[in-house]
Design a protein around this motif. Structure first.
Motif, PDB file in Angstrom:
ATOM      1  N   ILE A  11       0.803  -1.007   0.144  1.00  0.00           N
ATOM      2  CA  ILE A  11       0.212  -0.634   0.032  1.00  0.00           C
ATOM      3  C   ILE A  11       0.781   1.221  -0.093  1.00  0.00           C
ATOM      4  CG2 ILE A  11      -1.549   1.489   1.808  1.00  0.00           C
ATOM      5  CD1 ILE A  11      -2.590  -1.445   0.436  1.00  0.00           C
ATOM      6  N   SER A  12       0.630   2.047  -0.941  1.00  0.00           N
ATOM      7  CA  SER A  12       1.288   3.614  -0.586  1.00  0.00           C
ATOM      8  C   SER A  12       0.127   4.576  -0.292  1.00  0.00           C
ATOM      9  CB  SER A  12       2.197   3.660  -2.141  1.00  0.00           C
ATOM     10  OG  SER A  12       1.051   4.095  -2.645  1.00  0.00           O
ATOM     11  N   GLY A  13       0.065   4.762   0.966  1.00  0.00           N
ATOM     12  CA  GLY A  13      -0.727   6.797   1.236  1.00  0.00           C
ATOM     13  C   GLY A  13      -1.746   5.834   1.848  1.00  0.00           C
ATOM     14  N   SER A  14      -2.175   6.322   3.282  1.00  0.00           N
ATOM     15  CA  SER A  14      -3.822   5.958   3.673  1.00  0.00           C
ATOM     16  C   SER A  14      -4.593   6.441   2.572  1.00  0.00           C
ATOM     17  CB  SER A  14      -3.740   5.977   5.225  1.00  0.00           C
ATOM     18  OG  SER A  14      -2.460   4.766   5.754  1.00  0.00           O
ATOM     19  N   LEU A  15      -5.698   6.550   3.000  1.00  0.00           N
ATOM     20  CA  LEU A  15      -7.140   7.287   3.060  1.00  0.00           C
ATOM     21  C   LEU A  15      -6.853   8.191   4.140  1.00  0.00           C
ATOM     22  CD1 LEU A  15      -9.422   4.932   1.451  1.00  0.00           C
ATOM     23  CD2 LEU A  15      -8.158   6.364   0.033  1.00  0.00           C
ATOM     24  N   THR A  16      -7.749   9.351   3.780  1.00  0.00           N
ATOM     25  CA  THR A  16      -8.095   9.997   4.856  1.00  0.00           C
ATOM     26  C   THR A  16     -10.227  11.037   4.911  1.00  0.00           C
ATOM     27  OG1 THR A  16      -7.580  11.878   4.118  1.00  0.00           O
ATOM     28  CG2 THR A  16      -5.850  10.813   6.053  1.00  0.00           C
ATOM     29  N   GLU A  17     -10.324  11.374   5.675  1.00  0.00           N
ATOM     30  CA  GLU A  17     -11.971  11.295   6.428  1.00  0.00           C
ATOM     31  C   GLU A  17     -11.704  12.379   4.941  1.00  0.00           C
ATOM     32  OE1 GLU A  17     -13.518  13.817   9.468  1.00  0.00           O
ATOM     33  OE2 GLU A  17     -10.959  14.398   9.777  1.00  0.00           O
ATOM     34  N   GLY A  43      -2.573  11.689  11.050  1.00  0.00           N
ATOM     35  CA  GLY A  43      -1.976  10.371  10.472  1.00  0.00           C
ATOM     36  C   GLY A  43      -1.921   8.945  11.810  1.00  0.00           C
ATOM     37  N   GLU A  44      -2.924   9.008  12.442  1.00  0.00           N
ATOM     38  CA  GLU A  44      -2.770   7.960  13.318  1.00  0.00           C
ATOM     39  C   GLU A  44      -3.809   6.630  12.757  1.00  0.00           C
ATOM     40  OE1 GLU A  44      -1.395   6.158  15.661  1.00  0.00           O
ATOM     41  OE2 GLU A  44       0.229   7.915  15.576  1.00  0.00           O
ATOM     42  N   PHE A  45      -3.118   5.190  12.228  1.00  0.00           N
ATOM     43  CA  PHE A  45      -4.322   4.305  11.729  1.00  0.00           C
ATOM     44  C   PHE A  45      -5.009   3.882  12.639  1.00  0.00           C
ATOM     45  CE2 PHE A  45      -5.033  -0.540  11.451  1.00  0.00           C
ATOM     46  CZ  PHE A  45      -5.506  -0.025  10.433  1.00  0.00           C
ATOM     47  N   VAL A  46      -6.579   4.149  11.948  1.00  0.00           N
ATOM     48  CA  VAL A  46      -7.726   3.866  12.490  1.00  0.00           C
ATOM     49  C   VAL A  46      -8.905   2.545  12.412  1.00  0.00           C
ATOM     50  CG1 VAL A  46      -8.280   6.783  13.258  1.00  0.00           C
ATOM     51  CG2 VAL A  46      -8.604   5.701  11.161  1.00  0.00           C
ATOM     52  N   GLY A  47      -8.288   2.393  10.966  1.00  0.00           N
ATOM     53  CA  GLY A  47      -9.226   1.413  10.212  1.00  0.00           C
ATOM     54  C   GLY A  47      -8.867   1.247   9.164  1.00  0.00           C
ATOM     55  N   ILE A  48      -9.998   0.115   8.544  1.00  0.00           N
ATOM     56  CA  ILE A  48      -9.712  -0.496   7.050  1.00  0.00           C
ATOM     57  C   ILE A  48     -10.861  -0.083   6.249  1.00  0.00           C
ATOM     58  CG2 ILE A  48      -9.533  -2.458   5.588  1.00  0.00           C
ATOM     59  CD1 ILE A  48      -7.373  -3.923   7.523  1.00  0.00           C
ATOM     60  N   ALA A  49     -10.468   0.726   5.233  1.00  0.00           N
ATOM     61  CA  ALA A  49     -11.807   0.894   3.749  1.00  0.00           C
ATOM     62  C   ALA A  49     -12.011  -0.618   3.362  1.00  0.00           C
ATOM     63  CB  ALA A  49     -11.335   2.058   3.283  1.00  0.00           C
ATOM     64  N   THR A  50     -13.149  -1.255   3.178  1.00  0.00           N
ATOM     65  CA  THR A  50     -13.213  -2.544   2.553  1.00  0.00           C
ATOM     66  C   THR A  50     -14.058  -1.964   0.933  1.00  0.00           C
ATOM     67  OG1 THR A  50     -15.104  -3.424   4.246  1.00  0.00           O
ATOM     68  CG2 THR A  50     -12.939  -4.149   4.646  1.00  0.00           C
ATOM     69  N   PRO A  51     -13.496  -3.171  -0.031  1.00  0.00           N
ATOM     70  CA  PRO A  51     -14.704  -3.232  -0.438  1.00  0.00           C
ATOM     71  C   PRO A  51     -16.404  -3.257  -0.453  1.00  0.00           C
ATOM     72  CG  PRO A  51     -13.164  -4.178  -1.133  1.00  0.00           C
ATOM     73  CD  PRO A  51     -12.742  -4.185   0.314  1.00  0.00           C
ATOM     74  N   PHE A  78      -0.837  -6.710  11.858  1.00  0.00           N
ATOM     75  CA  PHE A  78       0.169  -8.057  11.650  1.00  0.00           C
ATOM     76  C   PHE A  78       1.363  -6.842  11.174  1.00  0.00           C
ATOM     77  CE2 PHE A  78      -2.787 -10.288  10.029  1.00  0.00           C
ATOM     78  CZ  PHE A  78      -2.771 -11.121  11.394  1.00  0.00           C
ATOM     79  N   LYS A  79       3.225  -7.080  12.227  1.00  0.00           N
ATOM     80  CA  LYS A  79       4.560  -7.182  11.944  1.00  0.00           C
ATOM     81  C   LYS A  79       4.214  -7.672  10.138  1.00  0.00           C
ATOM     82  CE  LYS A  79       6.836  -4.405  15.230  1.00  0.00           C
ATOM     83  NZ  LYS A  79       6.501  -5.239  16.460  1.00  0.00           N
ATOM     84  N   ALA A  80       5.187  -6.690   9.474  1.00  0.00           N
ATOM     85  CA  ALA A  80       5.328  -6.967   8.264  1.00  0.00           C
ATOM     86  C   ALA A  80       6.488  -8.792   8.142  1.00  0.00           C
ATOM     87  CB  ALA A  80       6.141  -6.834   7.212  1.00  0.00           C
ATOM     88  N   SER A  98       2.356  -3.739   8.497  1.00  0.00           N
ATOM     89  CA  SER A  98       3.034  -2.484   8.982  1.00  0.00           C
ATOM     90  C   SER A  98       4.605  -2.728   9.275  1.00  0.00           C
ATOM     91  CB  SER A  98       3.018  -2.523  11.205  1.00  0.00           C
ATOM     92  OG  SER A  98       3.760  -3.182  11.710  1.00  0.00           O
ATOM     93  N   GLY A  99       5.105  -1.900   8.785  1.00  0.00           N
ATOM     94  CA  GLY A  99       6.742  -2.272   8.243  1.00  0.00           C
ATOM     95  C   GLY A  99       7.427  -1.773   9.821  1.00  0.00           C
ATOM     96  N   GLU A 100       8.842  -1.305  10.041  1.00  0.00           N
ATOM     97  CA  GLU A 100       9.177  -1.590  10.965  1.00  0.00           C
ATOM     98  C   GLU A 100       9.858   0.017  12.106  1.00  0.00           C
ATOM     99  OE1 GLU A 100      13.836  -2.451   9.798  1.00  0.00           O
ATOM    100  OE2 GLU A 100      13.517  -4.343   9.854  1.00  0.00           O
ATOM    101  N   ASP A 101       8.756   0.761  11.208  1.00  0.00           N
ATOM    102  CA  ASP A 101       8.871   1.973  11.581  1.00  0.00           C
ATOM    103  C   ASP A 101       7.058   2.011  11.959  1.00  0.00           C
ATOM    104  OD1 ASP A 101       7.774   2.123   9.139  1.00  0.00           O
ATOM    105  OD2 ASP A 101       8.400   3.898   8.355  1.00  0.00           O
ATOM    106  N   GLY A 102       6.072   1.157  11.413  1.00  0.00           N
ATOM    107  CA  GLY A 102       5.194   1.413  12.392  1.00  0.00           C
ATOM    108  C   GLY A 102       4.412   1.512  11.416  1.00  0.00           C
ATOM    109  N   GLN A 103       4.676   2.343  10.404  1.00  0.00           N
ATOM    110  CA  GLN A 103       3.479   2.909   9.196  1.00  0.00           C
ATOM    111  C   GLN A 103       3.128   1.550   8.442  1.00  0.00           C
ATOM    112  OE1 GLN A 103       3.020   6.107   8.133  1.00  0.00           O
ATOM    113  NE2 GLN A 103       4.261   6.589   9.984  1.00  0.00           N
ATOM    114  N   ILE A 104       1.706   1.351   8.159  1.00  0.00           N
ATOM    115  CA  ILE A 104       1.559   0.727   6.855  1.00  0.00           C
ATOM    116  C   ILE A 104       1.808   0.789   5.908  1.00  0.00           C
ATOM    117  CG2 ILE A 104      -0.758   0.426   6.270  1.00  0.00           C
ATOM    118  CD1 ILE A 104      -0.464   0.597   9.300  1.00  0.00           C
TER     119      ILE A 104
END
Ligand SMILES: Nc1ncnc2c1ncn2[C@@H]1O[C@H](COP(=O)(O)OP(=O)(O)OP(=O)(O)O)[C@@H](O)[C@H]1O
Length: 696
Positions: A11-17, A43-51, A78-80, A98-104
């Motif tokens: 994934i490259s970049g999260s969605l926001t409101e 910028g905190e992960f809050v959930g997943i938008a599912t199809p 999950f950790k990568a 999430s990667g090593e730095d905690g980013q999704i």
């Protein structure tokens, strides 16, 4: 190992409101992701938008509404680097990664994880199968129920059952019992169990398969060891053959040396070590060409064999031994010379034996002529009498044969008393009449009377009805030899005396005497005079019998007869058994030396035994019993047993020495050499001895 990062959708970049439902759906569709992470304004992960949730939002609120309405909050992240199995153990449908730095950095769906796990399991099964199939050992796996779950290629090959027919079937329906069902029951591992199927031998290991401590199956690994077995059997028989060969080589009296093509000694035997005065350790590994002169024979032979490449024989002399040395090349399958076998035979003994045989033949020939002459001199009925003593006895026999007087033959057992009695009969005017012999010692006392005198009909119970003629009557007009007369029971002695006096016999149970015309000869080895003294023999009977006593001396006192008798019996038994045998001079000498306690009978039996048992033509001293081989007594063998005038004793010793030397060598030259005198002396003394014997 596969990690979550290997199967997630990056994934490259999260969605926001601020992102619309349309925008969220586009990203999900474009990346074929199972969802998209959504972050809050910080910028905190809050959930997943599912199809699924976005689709519902689109339908209810329209495409331009904020994507927040299609978000499932608080999902798993999950950790990568999490292993797939750990991820699978958690309950989730879509998870963020999430990667090593905690980013999704990615999205993972449970179905993608399932597919990845399945593919990996499939790969592992294939890998395992490949391993099983590449094994040389047969491998069979069964489950708890005994159904075959695995059957590798080697198992197919050993059992001739294709895998398809084995899998899923009960092990007992497919294979002969291998003990796998027992393994299921006992849970015990068993190793190196041997079993046979037809002509094949297998070795097998069995192990239970356990899961969480429970037996869930069994695995059998087996191998066909028939080839190994037969190879090991072959090896054992090659070893045995090698041992056998070694003992043959070692026990040979010929010397053996084996070298390689360069002449290095690789094998020797005890005989060679003895011949070369070296030990095996000293010889092995050395070049045969380098051995010193004193050590080995025919070094040069090896070079000739190597050059000519075929067997070569040479004779060689070493000190007083002569050897026949034969070298033989040995080639391998390609025709390369790999070994040279050298055989050394000590010919000294053989040459000596050949010489002895020639000498023995010469002596035999000489004795043959002498015997023929002896036999011609007057028919002696096959009785050999070469010594002056026996010539005297013969002469006496011939003389008394003409008259009808009773003769008493005295002498040890086996000296020839019976033979002389027969000769006497055959020279007597009664020769045409019967010659009957009764052995007084061999017949039981009760029978002897009726045997000698006969019996009338009905004389005693068990007697023949018609009666029986006794020996006296059977010998009518002939000669009766009463052998072993010293054994005649006392109570028959009077009756015998009567016959001798009256020339009449009265049969047992009869009263009428019958006249008989019989010449009586008696023989015994006992001292009859002593028996008379002890009261065991009637004196009057003794006098009646002892009219003409003839004493036959024992063989040891008439040694001049020994060698003629030896040749006489040799000729007789060679003819009887169709054999060609000669006595070596040393054997003849031993016969001469021996004291012959059993007299002529013993000598006769000994000659017969040797003729029959000798392995070759020449009977040497070594074939005689040990008692013949003891060396002559110290002091040259002359012993004095009684006092006698010195002159007589000297003459006697001279006679014995000359007779012995002549008997051994058969020629006056050799006899003279052995006695240390001139040949003319021997000739002169012999002539004197012969004159004396004929005048006696
Ligand atoms: N001078 C001889 N020449 C050839 N053969 C002989 C001579 N003397 C004895 N023999 C042989 O030796 C064997 C023994 O001889 P014989 O039976 O005559 O002895 P013997 O004195 O009567 O013995 P015994 O007292 O045991 O009856 C016989 O086979 C006989 O033929």
């Amino acid at each position: 190992m596969i990690w979550v990062k290997d199967i997630m959708t990056p994934i490259s970049g999260s969605l926001t409101e601020t992102d619309t439902c349309r925008e969220a759906l586009r990203r999900v569709m474009d990346e074929e992701a199972a969802g998209w992470p959504v972050a809050d304004s910080a910028g905190e992960f809050v959930g997943i938008a599912t199809p699924r949730a976005l689709g519902r939002l689109l339908k209810e609120e329209g495409p331009e509404t904020s994507c927040l309405g299609g978000v499932e909050f608080g999902p798993i992240a999950f950790k990568a680097t999490l292993p797939l199995e750990t991820a699978w153990s958690r309950t989730f449908q879509v998870a963020a990664v999430s990667g090593e730095d905690g980013q999704i950095v990615g999205i993972l769906s449970r179905s993608a994880l399932a597919v990845a796990l399945y593919q990996r399991a499939e790969f592992q099964v294939k890998e395992l199968e490949a391993v099983l199939n590449s094994a040389h050992n047969g491998i069979v796996v069964i489950n708890r129920e005994g159904m075959i779950t695995s059957f590798n290629r080697a198992a197919e090959r050993f059992t001739h059952v294709p895998k398809e027919k084995a899998l899923g079937r009960h092990v007992l329906d497919v294979l002969i019992p291998l003990g796998l069902m027992e393994t299921l029951q006992t849970g015990q591992s068993e190793y190196s169990q041997k079993f046979r199927v037809g002509r094949h031998t297998y070795i097998m290991n069995r192990d239970p398969v356990k899961q969480e401590g429970k037996i869930t199956g069994a695995v059998g690994v087996f191998q066909d060891i028939s080839e190994i077995e037969s190879v090991s059997q072959e090896l054992a028989s090659v070893k045995a053959l090698n041992r056998e060969l070694d003992s043959v080589i070692q026990s040979s009296s010929d010397g053996f040396v084996v070298t390689d093509a360069a002449g290095i000694i690789i094998r020797t035997n005890a005989a060679f070590e003895k011949m070369s005065l070296s030990t095996a350790q000293e010889l092995l590994g050395r070049r045969i060409q380098e051995l010193g002169d004193g050590e080995v024979y025919a070094h040069s032979l090896l070079d000739v064999v190597l050059q000519r490449k075929h067997p070569v024989s040479v004779t060689e002399k070493k000190q007083d031994h002569s050897f026949l040395v034969t070298g033989s090349p040995v080639f391998d399958e390609e025709g390369r010379l790999v070994r040279v076998v050298i055989n050394l035979r000590d010919m000294t003994m053989l040459n000596q034996l050949r010489q002895e045989l020639l000498e023995s033949k010469r002596l035999s020939e000489k004795y043959h002529l002498e015997l023929a002459e002896l036999r011609q001199r007057g028919d002696t009925g096959g009785m050999i009498a070469s010594s002056p003593e026996m010539e005297e006895v013969l002469e006496l026999i011939q003389r008394v044969a003409k008259v009808d007087s009773t003769v008493l033959l005295l002498g040890e057992s086996g000296v020839g008393k019976e033979g002389m009695a027969k000769l006497l009969h055959s020279r007597s005017p009664r020769a045409e009449g019967p010659f009957i012999k009764v052995n007084c010692g061999a017949i039981p006392e009760q029978l002897l009377e009726s045997e000698l005198f006969g019996y009338e009909s009905g004389a005693f119970t068990g007697a023949r009805r018609e009666g029986k003629i006794g020996m006296f009557e059977l010998a009518h007009n002939g000669t009766l030899l009463l052998d072993e007369i010293g054994d005649l029971p006392f109570n028959l002695q009077a009756k015998l005396l009567r016959v001798l006096q009256e020339r009449e016999v009265v049969p047992v149970g009869g009263s009428k005497p019958r006249r008989v015309n019989v010449r009586i000869l008696a023989a015994t080895h006992k001292d009859l005079e002593e028996m008379v003294r002890l009261g065991k023999l009637r004196e009057d009977l003794f006098f009646r019998l002892n009219v003409v006593p003839i004493w036959i001396p024992p063989l040891r006192e008439r040694r001049a007869d020994i060698i003629p008798l030896l040749h006489h019996f040799r000729e007789r038994f060679c003819k009887k058994y169709g054999l060609q045998r000669e006595f070596a001079p040393d054997a003849v000498e031993a016969f001469y030396q021996y004291d012959w306690p059993g007299n002529v009978r013993e000598l006769e039996n000994m000659v017969e035994r040797l003729i029959v048992m000798a392995p070759g033509e020449l009977i040497t001293l070594s074939l005689l019993p040990p008692v013949f081989q003891s060396p002559p007594e110290e002091g040259g063998g002359v012993s004095v047993r009684a006092l006698m005038p010195l002159k007589e004793a000297v003459l006697e010793v001279e006679r014995q020495l000359i007779e012995r030397a002549m008997a051994k060598y058969g020629s006056t030259y050799k006899a003279a050499e052995a006695l240390g005198v001139n040949q003319s002396t021997v000739v002169r003394r012999l002539a004197k001895l012969r004159r004396k014997a004929t005048n006696a």
